[in-house]
Motif scaffolding. Structure first.
Motif, mmCIF file in Angstrom:
data_model
loop_
_atom_site.group_PDB
_atom_site.id
_atom_site.type_symbol
_atom_site.label_atom_id
_atom_site.label_comp_id
_atom_site.label_asym_id
_atom_site.label_seq_id
_atom_site.Cartn_x
_atom_site.Cartn_y
_atom_site.Cartn_z
ATOM 1 N N ASP A 1 -0.933 -1.492 -7.184
ATOM 2 C CA ASP A 1 -1.554 -0.194 -7.427
ATOM 3 C C ASP A 1 -0.467 0.889 -7.601
ATOM 4 O O ASP A 1 0.171 1.305 -6.635
ATOM 5 N N SER B 1 0.828 -1.197 0.000
ATOM 6 C CA SER B 1 0.000 0.000 0.000
ATOM 7 C C SER B 1 0.875 1.265 0.000
ATOM 8 O O SER B 1 1.869 1.330 -0.708
ATOM 9 N N ILE C 1 -0.846 4.163 -5.518
ATOM 10 C CA ILE C 1 -0.510 4.083 -4.101
ATOM 11 C C ILE C 1 1.006 4.001 -3.925
ATOM 12 O O ILE C 1 1.558 4.483 -2.938
ATOM 13 N N ARG D 1 0.273 -9.045 4.182
ATOM 14 C CA ARG D 1 -0.763 -8.880 5.192
ATOM 15 C C ARG D 1 -1.956 -8.092 4.644
ATOM 16 O O ARG D 1 -1.789 -7.083 3.979
HETATM 17 C C1 LIG Z 1 -5.294 -3.181 2.923
HETATM 18 S S1 LIG Z 1 -3.789 -2.909 2.073
HETATM 19 C C2 LIG Z 1 -2.653 -3.702 3.178
HETATM 20 C C3 LIG Z 1 -1.400 -2.914 3.378
HETATM 21 C C4 LIG Z 1 -0.419 -3.525 4.379
HETATM 22 N N1 LIG Z 1 0.048 -4.806 3.918
HETATM 23 C C5 LIG Z 1 -1.047 -3.643 5.742
HETATM 24 O O1 LIG Z 1 -1.356 -4.762 6.167
HETATM 25 O O2 LIG Z 1 -1.245 -2.629 6.412
HETATM 26 C C6 LIG Z 1 -3.885 -4.088 0.726
HETATM 27 C C7 LIG Z 1 -2.950 -3.767 -0.418
HETATM 28 O O3 LIG Z 1 -2.844 -4.933 -1.245
HETATM 29 C C8 LIG Z 1 -2.722 -4.524 -2.571
HETATM 30 N N2 LIG Z 1 -3.072 -5.634 -3.459
HETATM 31 C C9 LIG Z 1 -4.291 -6.172 -3.640
HETATM 32 N N3 LIG Z 1 -4.248 -7.137 -4.570
HETATM 33 C C10 LIG Z 1 -2.957 -7.221 -4.974
HETATM 34 C C11 LIG Z 1 -2.272 -8.036 -5.923
HETATM 35 N N4 LIG Z 1 -2.909 -8.940 -6.671
HETATM 36 N N5 LIG Z 1 -0.939 -7.861 -6.077
HETATM 37 C C12 LIG Z 1 -0.283 -6.940 -5.333
HETATM 38 N N6 LIG Z 1 -0.874 -6.134 -4.445
HETATM 39 C C13 LIG Z 1 -2.200 -6.271 -4.253
HETATM 40 C C14 LIG Z 1 -3.695 -3.347 -2.658
HETATM 41 O O4 LIG Z 1 -3.407 -2.516 -3.778
HETATM 42 C C15 LIG Z 1 -3.484 -2.660 -1.317
HETATM 43 O O5 LIG Z 1 -2.554 -1.600 -1.415
#
Ligand SMILES: C[S@@+](CC[C@H](N)C(=O)[O-])C[C@H]1O[C@@H](n2cnc3c(N)ncnc32)[C@H](O)[C@@H]1O
Length: 282
Positions: free
Chosen positions: A155, A123, A158, A225
């Protein structure tokens, strides 16, 4: 309005332009139903997130989606997740990160004098910068090592924010005053900019976890996570395999507190601190 939206499962979807008809009513109702305040968010951001749910539910406009939301109770949670998809903070789940900093990082760098960390789905950067702060504190304690932190996300927008490294005060609320003053400088508009000694420890890169290809191998720690909200069961299993492939011997896998490992793949890992969702490569 953006024609392209980003969702985790379908990274780039073209959505038709839709009129704003029904949007204010929908936003008002969503605030009530989910008990969240959307006025803090940019209108464009909310629209993109709503469009991603409209796309998934095959609704052709905001009015139709509103109707869908009213008649499908299970949609509320999906929408909540869509609206908070990038949500993160420094030292999210302090018990987890304090244990990693004090126990896991310490044992790795003491044994190897080097450490390689992958923050997957990072993120806006709070998670990898947290790891950088924890590592920095180890070197302050006199332990020398070579460290590398790779942080990836699907993303691109982000990731731009992550590279800038400027945050609102509330993203820092789990850090101590000491950590804040040592690792951040205050900007003129009252935000907090991560200092270069931490910023330079993290390398950001775009990467899609769904592609099944690790960003590298022989990592000591893979932190993935709160990423799997939209992953289906097969995709979750593939992700566990991918994490296992990217870790070196005895490497650590840090999952989100509400995420779980399917029985089919759990033999790839042994529990380390299962209550904190910390596992070790089997
Ligand atoms: C809720 S945030 C979690 C951020 C951090 N890992 C935490 O736990 O605080 C989820 C992140 O996962 C990324 N994400 C979702 N699907 C993904 C994928 N297929 N490949 C890479 N990143 C992904 C989203 O863009 C988002 O920024």
């Amino acid at each position: 309005m953006d024609k392209k939206i980003t969702t985790p499962v379908f990274p780039q979807i073209n959505v038709p332009q839709v009129s704003d008809k029904g949007l204010p009513e929908l936003i008002q109702d969503v605030q009530k139903r989910l008990n969240i305040q959307l006025t803090n968010y940019k209108q464009d951001y909310i629209k993109r997130r709503l469009l991603s749910r409209m796309n998934s539910t095959r609704s052709k406009d905001f009015v139709e989606y509103h109707q869908y939301l009213k008649t499908h109770p299970e949609e509320e949670e999906k929408l909540r997740n869509a609206l908070t998809i990038n949500v993160t903070k420094f030292l999210r789940d302090p018990d987890v990160f304090n244990l990693i900093g004090k126990e896991i990082f310490n044992s790795i760098v003491t044994a190897k004098r080097s450490i390689k960390i992958w923050s997957a789905g990072c993120s806006s950067g709070e998670e990898p910068y947290t790891y950088a702060i924890l590592l920095h504190e180890l070197s302050k304690a006199g332990i020398n090592y070579n460290g590398a932190i790779i942080a990836t996300d699907i993303d691109e927008e982000i990731l731009k924010k992550a590279r800038t490294g400027i945050y609102e005060k509330n993203a820092l609320e789990n850090l101590s005053e000491n950590q804040i003053s040592r690792h951040f400088e205050k900007t003129e508009d009252g935000k907090f900019k991560i200092r270069d000694h931490i910023k330079n420890m993290v390398r950001f890169q775009s990467h899609d976890l769904m592609k099944g290809v690790p960003i590298g191998r022989m990592f000591d720690v893979v932190s993935c996570r709160n990423v799997t909200i939209y992953f289906n069961e097969q995709q979750k299993k593939d992700l566990v395999k991918l994490v296992s492939e990217s870790l070196g011997k005895d490497g650590f896998y840090i999952m989100g507190m509400s995420e779980y490992m399917s029985k089919d793949v759990e033999a790839l890992f042994k529990p380390y601190k299962p209550m904190l969702k910390i596992f070790q490569k089997a």
